[in-house]
Design a protein around this motif. Structure first.
Motif, PDB file in Angstrom:
ATOM      1  N   ALA A  98     -38.940 -37.575  40.141  1.00 56.16           N
ATOM      2  CA  ALA A  98     -39.316 -37.722  38.731  1.00 56.16           C
ATOM      3  C   ALA A  98     -39.469 -36.368  38.057  1.00 56.16           C
ATOM      4  N   LEU A  99     -40.104 -35.423  38.744  1.00 63.40           N
ATOM      5  CA  LEU A  99     -40.284 -34.091  38.160  1.00 63.40           C
ATOM      6  C   LEU A  99     -38.950 -33.379  37.967  1.00 63.40           C
ATOM      7  N   ALA A 100     -38.013 -33.608  38.879  1.00 61.64           N
ATOM      8  CA  ALA A 100     -36.691 -32.979  38.745  1.00 61.64           C
ATOM      9  C   ALA A 100     -35.926 -33.512  37.543  1.00 61.64           C
ATOM     10  N   PHE A 101     -36.210 -34.727  37.137  1.00 60.78           N
ATOM     11  CA  PHE A 101     -35.557 -35.298  35.958  1.00 60.78           C
ATOM     12  C   PHE A 101     -36.398 -35.141  34.692  1.00 60.78           C
ATOM     13  N   ARG A 102     -37.645 -34.686  34.829  1.00 59.85           N
ATOM     14  CA  ARG A 102     -38.544 -34.622  33.678  1.00 59.85           C
ATOM     15  C   ARG A 102     -38.843 -33.176  33.271  1.00 59.85           C
ATOM     16  N   ASP A 103     -39.088 -32.316  34.250  1.00 63.14           N
ATOM     17  CA  ASP A 103     -39.426 -30.922  33.977  1.00 63.14           C
ATOM     18  C   ASP A 103     -38.127 -30.115  33.912  1.00 63.14           C
ATOM     19  N   LYS A 104     -37.824 -29.566  32.754  1.00 68.04           N
ATOM     20  CA  LYS A 104     -36.524 -28.918  32.540  1.00 68.04           C
ATOM     21  C   LYS A 104     -36.338 -27.668  33.386  1.00 68.04           C
ATOM     22  N   VAL A 105     -37.430 -27.025  33.789  1.00 69.88           N
ATOM     23  CA  VAL A 105     -37.304 -25.862  34.655  1.00 69.88           C
ATOM     24  C   VAL A 105     -37.039 -26.292  36.092  1.00 69.88           C
ATOM     25  N   VAL A 106     -37.795 -27.247  36.589  1.00 70.69           N
ATOM     26  CA  VAL A 106     -37.539 -27.786  37.928  1.00 70.69           C
ATOM     27  C   VAL A 106     -36.107 -28.308  38.009  1.00 70.69           C
ATOM     28  N   MET A 107     -35.686 -28.992  36.967  1.00 73.14           N
ATOM     29  CA  MET A 107     -34.323 -29.535  36.870  1.00 73.14           C
ATOM     30  C   MET A 107     -33.281 -28.431  37.037  1.00 73.14           C
ATOM     31  N   LYS A 108     -33.431 -27.370  36.265  1.00 65.73           N
ATOM     32  CA  LYS A 108     -32.453 -26.278  36.312  1.00 65.73           C
ATOM     33  C   LYS A 108     -32.554 -25.493  37.608  1.00 65.73           C
ATOM     34  N   ASP A 109     -33.754 -25.438  38.207  1.00 65.34           N
ATOM     35  CA  ASP A 109     -33.879 -24.800  39.510  1.00 65.34           C
ATOM     36  C   ASP A 109     -33.002 -25.506  40.543  1.00 65.34           C
ATOM     37  N   HIS A 110     -32.915 -26.828  40.450  1.00 67.24           N
ATOM     38  CA  HIS A 110     -32.060 -27.593  41.359  1.00 67.24           C
ATOM     39  C   HIS A 110     -30.576 -27.308  41.101  1.00 67.24           C
ATOM     40  N   LEU A 111     -30.233 -27.060  39.835  1.00 67.14           N
ATOM     41  CA  LEU A 111     -28.822 -26.991  39.450  1.00 67.14           C
ATOM     42  C   LEU A 111     -28.254 -25.580  39.390  1.00 67.14           C
ATOM     43  N   ALA A 112     -29.125 -24.574  39.278  1.00 68.92           N
ATOM     44  CA  ALA A 112     -28.658 -23.193  39.139  1.00 68.92           C
ATOM     45  C   ALA A 112     -27.792 -22.791  40.335  1.00 68.92           C
ATOM     46  N   GLY A 113     -26.653 -22.199  40.039  1.00 66.31           N
ATOM     47  CA  GLY A 113     -25.737 -21.780  41.087  1.00 66.31           C
ATOM     48  C   GLY A 113     -24.865 -22.886  41.636  1.00 66.31           C
ATOM     49  N   GLY A 114     -24.979 -24.070  41.062  1.00 68.59           N
ATOM     50  CA  GLY A 114     -24.195 -25.209  41.516  1.00 68.59           C
ATOM     51  C   GLY A 114     -22.880 -25.340  40.775  1.00 68.59           C
ATOM     52  N   PRO A 115     -22.273 -26.527  40.839  1.00 73.27           N
ATOM     53  CA  PRO A 115     -20.934 -26.704  40.268  1.00 73.27           C
ATOM     54  C   PRO A 115     -20.882 -26.805  38.751  1.00 73.27           C
ATOM     55  N   VAL A 116     -22.039 -26.960  38.092  1.00 69.23           N
ATOM     56  CA  VAL A 116     -22.067 -27.093  36.635  1.00 69.23           C
ATOM     57  C   VAL A 116     -22.786 -25.893  36.037  1.00 69.23           C
ATOM     58  N   ASP A 117     -22.197 -25.310  35.003  1.00 72.14           N
ATOM     59  CA  ASP A 117     -22.756 -24.121  34.348  1.00 72.14           C
ATOM     60  C   ASP A 117     -24.110 -24.461  33.726  1.00 72.14           C
ATOM     61  N   VAL A 118     -25.131 -23.638  34.027  1.00 73.30           N
ATOM     62  CA  VAL A 118     -26.482 -23.799  33.486  1.00 73.30           C
ATOM     63  C   VAL A 118     -26.832 -22.538  32.709  1.00 73.30           C
ATOM     64  N   PRO A 119     -27.343 -22.658  31.475  1.00 68.76           N
ATOM     65  CA  PRO A 119     -27.692 -21.454  30.719  1.00 68.76           C
ATOM     66  C   PRO A 119     -28.844 -20.707  31.381  1.00 68.76           C
ATOM     67  N   ALA A 120     -28.904 -19.399  31.184  1.00 65.35           N
ATOM     68  CA  ALA A 120     -30.034 -18.608  31.685  1.00 65.35           C
ATOM     69  C   ALA A 120     -31.325 -19.170  31.094  1.00 65.35           C
ATOM     70  N   TYR A 121     -32.378 -19.248  31.918  1.00 58.85           N
ATOM     71  CA  TYR A 121     -33.606 -19.909  31.495  1.00 58.85           C
ATOM     72  C   TYR A 121     -34.788 -19.296  32.227  1.00 58.85           C
ATOM     73  N   ARG A 122     -35.979 -19.581  31.743  1.00 59.26           N
ATOM     74  CA  ARG A 122     -37.195 -19.129  32.411  1.00 59.26           C
ATOM     75  C   ARG A 122     -38.365 -19.967  31.902  1.00 59.26           C
ATOM     76  N   ARG A 123     -39.306 -20.266  32.797  1.00 60.67           N
ATOM     77  CA  ARG A 123     -40.530 -20.930  32.353  1.00 60.67           C
ATOM     78  C   ARG A 123     -41.309 -19.956  31.480  1.00 60.67           C
ATOM     79  N   LEU A 124     -41.800 -20.433  30.354  1.00 63.32           N
ATOM     80  CA  LEU A 124     -42.461 -19.560  29.386  1.00 63.32           C
ATOM     81  C   LEU A 124     -43.975 -19.636  29.603  1.00 63.32           C
ATOM     82  N   ASP A 125     -44.511 -18.661  30.320  1.00 64.38           N
ATOM     83  CA  ASP A 125     -45.942 -18.695  30.617  1.00 64.38           C
ATOM     84  C   ASP A 125     -46.762 -17.791  29.709  1.00 64.38           C
ATOM     85  N   SER A 126     -46.091 -16.951  28.912  1.00 65.15           N
ATOM     86  CA  SER A 126     -46.822 -16.114  27.960  1.00 65.15           C
ATOM     87  C   SER A 126     -45.831 -15.485  26.985  1.00 65.15           C
TER      88      SER A 126
END
Length: 414
Positions: free
Chosen positions: A110-138
């Motif tokens: 559920a978190l992998a489909f709900r949290d956009k950072v967790v989601m992209k962490d799963h997909l980064a470096g995979g077969p589909v292009d993912v834009p550069a991203y970062r969790r915004l903590d400050s």
């Protein structure tokens, strides 16, 4: 709205954050021997009031008595499954299943489909292009990200839907304005991706993708910010983007901890230089009028089939026959609604389904998010081009035949 339970019946718990007309769970389960135990938002409770077990809550999205009551009911009725189709319920339903050892999507999925950072962490470096991203903590994170990637960037909540809270930041002045009044929850920052947005909707049952189809947005997911409409139009199989988008959606599902039963709604960009870039994916049906459009275009009710899969009931899917159809969502304006088109003009003949979420006399404050609308339509036509023209025609007809007045002139709120 509680009544005595029948010990001979089987039960499922349903988080029902939808109007009954859209999700008539008892009708869908008729003859199955399964009774839905409903947990719902106060505004939808009346529609389900004829059912034997209905529990309604104010402030449904954040009210933690929803979880407490759901756990008690799940134990009391020894439910066999938990069903939840709304974004707000994805994690709470998964946690409940995990706690009770019930089948279906659990928390990590559920978190992998709900949290956009967790989601992209799963997909980064995979077969589909993912834009550069970062969790915004400050604010420091935002400044560091901009220093590395430049403008424009997008800042958006990690777990909202319908583009709620999303901000496109084009320069330092816009970043300052955002930082002065940021989103209160957790957000992410990512590079802005230009291009046309598409979505791919489908159904996974028994661990297999049993339905998948790509669609194009007319206008875009931020149109509601200008009180403008957004529409969805299926791609034909002959469209050169059809196979690319379907392949990308399948690849994303393969990289994520996809549950064995789920609907999905994935979004991608096609950039001006013809790159396919991932935006996000949800383990639910699409918002707005997407499910209704799919039902008219393909003869499949994604929510019903998903419910059957969760309950272990046999699918009712037959041979799908495609008929061109599109979905249109029109947000409210700022002011008091004085007139809806139903009272003034015969609707265009291309309209196949209508849903209103507000009424005459009600005060509105413009669009809130892309999936929330005042008027929703399913429109058909002889071809995709015909449907696209009809969607614009219906949007114009609605504007011409609805009437608003400024809120200040009404002497209060409706």
């Amino acid at each position: 709205m509680n009544r005595e339970k029948d010990p001979a019946m089987r039960h499922i718990l349903v988080f029902a954050k939808t109007p009954y007309a859209k999700t008539p769970y008892d009708q869908w389960l008729a003859g199955s021997g399964i009774v839905p135990v409903i947990v719902t938002a106060r505004e939808y409770a009346q529609g389900y009031s004829h059912l034997p077990h209905v529990h309604a809550f104010d402030a449904y999205d954040t009210n933690q008595l929803v979880e407490k009551t759901a756990l008690r009911l799940a134990r009391e009725f020894a439910v066999e499954a938990v069903f939840a189709r709304a974004e707000a319920d994805v994690v709470r339903a998964a946690q409940l299943r995990e706690l009770l050892g019930l089948p279906g999507q659990h928390t990590a999925s559920a978190l992998a489909f709900r949290d956009k950072v967790v989601m992209k962490d799963h997909l980064a470096g995979g077969p589909v292009d993912v834009p550069a991203y970062r969790r915004l903590d400050s604010a420091y994170t935002a400044l560091d990200f901009v220093a590395e990637h430049g403008y424009p960037v997008v800042i958006k909540p990690v777990s909202e839907s319908g583009s709620l809270g999303a901000a496109i930041i084009r320069d330092e002045a816009e970043l300052d304005a955002y930082l002065a009044s940021p989103w209160r929850g957790t957000s992410e920052i990512e590079v802005f991706v230009p291009g046309q947005m598409y979505h791919v909707d489908g159904l996974v049952a028994g661990g297999e993708v049993v339905f998948v189809h790509p669609f194009r947005y007319l206008n875009d997911c931020l149109s509601f910010r200008n009180n403008d409409w957004v529409a969805n139009l299926p791609l034909t199989r002959e469209d050169p983007l059809y196979d690319r988008l379907v392949k990308a959606a399948r690849a994303v599902l393969a990289e994520l901890p996809t549950p064995p039963q789920t609907a999905f709604h994935a979004e991608f960009w096609i950039t001006p230089d013809d790159r396919l870039v991932f935006c996000e994916i949800a383990s639910r049906t699409g918002g707005g009028m997407i499910s209704a459009m799919v039902r008219h275009a393909f003869g499949i009710d994604l929510d019903k089939e998903w419910l059957y899969a969760e309950c272990g009931l046999p699918s009712t899917l037959g041979t799908l026959e495609y008929r061109p159809a599109g979905a249109l969502c029109i947000p409210p304006r700022n002011g008091v609604l004085e007139q809806l088109p139903t009272a003034t003009a015969e609707q265009p003949g291309c309209v196949r389904e209508v849903m209103f979420t507000g009424s005459v006399g009600q005060e509105f404050h413009g669009g809130v998010k892309s999936g929330l609308f005042l008027a929703g339509y399913v429109v058909d036509g002889d071809s995709e081009e015909d449907v696209a023209a009809n969607l614009e025609h219906v949007a114009g007809w609605f504007s011409d035949n609805s009437r608003w007045r400024p809120a200040e002139s009404c002497g209060g709120t409706a």
